[in-house]
Design an enzyme around this catalytic site. Structure first.
Site, short mmCIF file in Angstrom:
data_model
loop_
_atom_site.label_atom_id
_atom_site.label_comp_id
_atom_site.label_asym_id
_atom_site.label_seq_id
_atom_site.Cartn_x
_atom_site.Cartn_y
_atom_site.Cartn_z
N GLU A 151 54.13 24.64 30.18
CA GLU A 151 52.85 25.24 30.58
C GLU A 151 52.43 26.40 29.67
O GLU A 151 52.36 27.56 30.10
CB GLU A 151 52.91 25.72 32.03
CG GLU A 151 52.95 24.58 33.02
CD GLU A 151 52.81 25.05 34.47
OE1 GLU A 151 53.01 26.25 34.74
OE2 GLU A 151 52.51 24.22 35.32
N GLU A 310 54.20 17.69 36.89
CA GLU A 310 54.61 18.52 38.03
C GLU A 310 53.57 18.41 39.14
O GLU A 310 52.36 18.41 38.89
CB GLU A 310 54.69 19.99 37.65
CG GLU A 310 55.84 20.38 36.78
CD GLU A 310 55.85 21.89 36.54
OE1 GLU A 310 55.41 22.65 37.41
OE2 GLU A 310 56.28 22.29 35.44
C1 GAL Z 1 54.60 25.60 37.37
C2 GAL Z 1 55.80 25.76 36.45
C3 GAL Z 1 57.09 25.40 37.14
C4 GAL Z 1 57.13 26.02 38.51
C5 GAL Z 1 55.95 25.54 39.29
C6 GAL Z 1 55.92 26.04 40.71
O1 GAL Z 1 53.57 26.45 36.98
O2 GAL Z 1 55.67 24.98 35.31
O3 GAL Z 1 58.16 25.84 36.35
O4 GAL Z 1 57.10 27.39 38.38
O5 GAL Z 1 54.78 25.98 38.67
O6 GAL Z 1 54.78 25.59 41.40
#
Ligand code: GAL
Length: 669
Positions: A151, A310
């Site tokens: 990210e 994610e």
């Molecule tokens: C994203 C990040 C992850 C985790 C996740 C939690 O922004 O890439 O590592 O922190 O959020 O929602």
């Protein structure tokens, strides 16, 4: 050669952080991954400190064992360069690599992504670990993809330190061809005595007494996005040298409120586009946000399939109140992403953390273990995705395009606008929503994109547009297309200079209107429209210059003035929506526009059923997602098969989609 992801079917998995657990746990991890049908996990994302205990000394033993274990169990690895979280030793040696915020405060290490994107020491350290990692695992049989960084820009999209200032000047010299007069002209620095006589006088737009120069701020945003992009490219280059055939991705954040990066410039650098998407607990219809984000990511990927890198199985931990998912929501969310073109579904994270800042974040395997609803849902989803293997590679087909431009977003939301209430994403969503409700497929496009595949192009909010974008959009209309433009579009050029002679500058002629003054509405105020609707947020004194009035104001200072107009332009039609109509009024307006353009929904379905189509070489895949509390019926083509159950749909009978359920129908073509 083309570097594609070699995982069969739809990829399924999540971020796997085994370094946070004793090794005894790992065997259970892989056993349960297999039980859930997981076939790919992202590893090593935050493992830098363990991998490189001190500068230039490495300990790969743990990662070797993790990758071997995954491979033995038939689970592929999306191997990350751990560069999003430099270790403490790095910052002790290089305190100058810590970022500085807009107010001049230097941030401390102790979390993650707390580095200056322009720091030479950071770049050197990041490329060093990327190279060592790339060389070591280039031919590892488990490694199917590089997950570059994590990210980019999530926490350090902008750094205001002196090193960044120097890098900003280098970027500006390149952009303005070393011509300071050109910069002064573009930035309009005769205003408020801001003229620069020396490049070294230029600094980032740090906190200052009054409003900073708009073009200075806009160039700063462009620079910040490019600066992080140069880090991606540099890591990518190093990995490519080590492993020329392994595809690379980085996880984008196409989701509500993340505006740091101009992803149109980023996407072409990747072999596989991937995205992270999380729900806003306060959004009562987050399924619309999923659809919008998915359509935008697919468009960034040029229509090719992409990966959801994610998402959350349940609540996140970073909103004021973190709502859990309701029954069936995990499945609907995941399959909605597949419907919008995702060929992989992954979560943050595999096993819920016991310690650390994300200990209250949901995961595929919750704190409660396998005796839990989330685990049952995760296993079910694995089975579902297994049933959808043949959907892989199929693509969306749209007749409508919505113009999306990060430059226009950044410029619109600079300070000292006519109204600070006008927000880019809100306007896009307001126009997207009725299309979503009617089952109309949408792509997102840059202003200068090839528009030939579309019948209707909509620009709900395009405050800034350059001459190329302007010509592209207006030519689309004059050569027979339908173009619908939202208020305050075309107002400024690429330098944020107002297009003179009346609003909406760039589109005035094509729209056949001319506005001499803007009348933004105060929060809470509304005016009535001649079609019975109401409007909020914005109005302007539009005079017709060839167009016809479709709707006018019937109350307020602009009574009698057109609010929505329609114009014949060349062999096409243009519409100007000079206000923000209430949702019902906007919906009927947009359905009139799209009907006139000859745009059809993917399928007519009961109101609660979202219909999305992916087109394969021999068949269409119709996704039907029932967001309502009542069972629904949808007519499908003869010979259709519902893939999740594997059952053919009885000839002629409509398909029942139970309340909260999803169906994926293969229809022969
Ligand atoms: C994203 C990040 C992850 C985790 C996740 C939690 O922004 O890439 O590592 O922190 O959020 O929602």
């Amino acid at each position: 050669m083309s570097r594609t992801l070699k995982v069969p079917g739809i990829a399924y998995g999540g971020d796997y952080n085994p370094e946070q657990w004793p090794e005894e746990v790992w065997a259970e991890d892989v056993r349960l991954m297999r039980e859930a049908g997981v076939n790919m996990v992202s590893v090593n994302i935050f493992a830098w400190a363990l991998l490189e205990p001190s500068e230039g000394t490495y300990d790969f033993s743990r990662l070797d064992r993790v990758l071997a274990l995954l491979h033995e169990n038939g689970i592929a690895a999306d191997l990350a360069t751990p560069t999003a979280a430099p270790p403490a030793w790095f910052f002790r040696a290089h305190p100058e690599a810590l970022p500085v915020d807009k107010d001049g405060r230097t941030l401390s290490y102790g979390s993650r992504q707390t580095f200056c994107p322009s720091s030479p020491a950071y770049r050197e350290a990041a490329l060093r670990i990327a190279r060592v990692l790339g060389e070591r695992y280039a031919d590892h049989p488990a490694v199917v993809m590089w997950h570059v960084h994590n990210e980019y820009g999530c926490h350090n999209g902008e750094c205001y330190c002196d090193t960044s200032a120097a890098a900003f000047r280098v970027w500006l010299r390149k952009k303005y061809d070393n011509d300071l007069a050109a910069l002064n002209d573009a930035w309009g620095t005769t205003f408020w005595s801001q003229w620069y006589y020396d490049w070294d006088e230029i600094i980032p737009p740090r906190v200052t007494g009054a409003v900073p120069n708009p073009t200075h701020q806009l160039d700063w945003r462009r620079f910040c996005s490019d600066e992080l992009l140069s880090l991606l490219k540099a890591e990518r280059e190093v990995l490519l040298e080590a492993a020329p055939d392994t595809p690379a991705t980085t996880n984008f954040m196409v989701m509500y409120n993340f505006d740091k990066l101009d992803y149109w410039r980023w996407a072409p650098e990747l072999d596989v586009v991937s995205n992270d998407h999380y729900l806003q607990s306060t959004d009562p219809e987050s399924e619309i946000d999923i659809a919008l984000s998915g359509d935008l990511v697919r468009s960034l990927a040029g229509g090719a399939p992409w990966l959801l890198m994610e998402h959350s199985t349940g609540a996140v931990n970073w909103q004021p109140v973190n709502r859990a998912k309701t029954a069936g929501e995990l499945r609907r969310n995941a399959l909605a992403h597949v419907a919008r073109g995702a060929d992989g579904i992954a979560y943050f994270q595999w096993r819920a953390a016991k310690a650390g800042a994300e200990q209250w974040h949901s995961a595929m395997l919750p704190h409660a273990g396998t005796e839990s609803q989330i685990w049952r849902d995760v296993v079910q989803l694995g089975a579902d995705l297994g049933q959808l293997a043949e959907v892989r590679g199929s693509r969306g087909v749209a007749e409508v395009a919505i113009v999306w431009d990060w430059n226009a977003w950044w410029a619109l939301e600079l300070p000292s606008q006519p109204s600070a209430e006008v927000r880019f994403q809100d306007l896009i969503r307001a126009w997207y929503e009725p299309l979503w409700r009617s089952g109309v497929a949408v792509d997102f496009v840059r202003p200068d994109a090839d528009l030939s595949p579309y019948k209707l192009v909509m620009a709900p909010s395009l405050y800034l547009v350059d001459d190329t974008g302007k010509a592209n959009l207006t030519d689309f209309a004059s050569s027979g297309g339908v173009l619908a433009v939202g208020f305050h579009s075309g107002a400024v050029d690429e330098n944020c200079h107002i297009r003179l002679g009346g609003y909406p500058g760039a589109f005035r002629e094509a729209l056949g209107v001319r506005t001499d003054e803007l009348f933004p509405l105060l929060p809470g105020d509304s005016v009535e429209l001649s079609d019975g609707g109401t409007a909020t947020l914005w109005s302007e004194r539009v005079a017709l210059a060839g167009a016809e009035a479709v709707t006018s104001y019937t109350t307020g200072p602009l009574t009698g003035v057109p609010a929505v107009t329609r114009n014949s332009y060349g062999s096409g039609t243009t519409w100007y929506v000079a206000t923000r109509p209430d949702p019902t009024t906007l919906a009927s307006l947009l359905s009139r526009i799209r009907e006139e353009a000859g745009v059809k929904p993917v399928r007519t379905t009961p109101e609660t059923v979202e219909a999305v189509l992916r087109r394969g070489p021999d068949a269409d895949y119709l996704f039907l997602i029932n967001h309502g509390d009542e069972d629904a019926e949808v007519k499908v083509a003869p010979g259709a098969v519902e893939l999740l159950t594997g059952k053919p749909v009885e000839g002629g009978a409509p398909l029942k989609v139970a309340a909260g359920d999803v169906a994926v129908v293969r229809e022969p073509r």
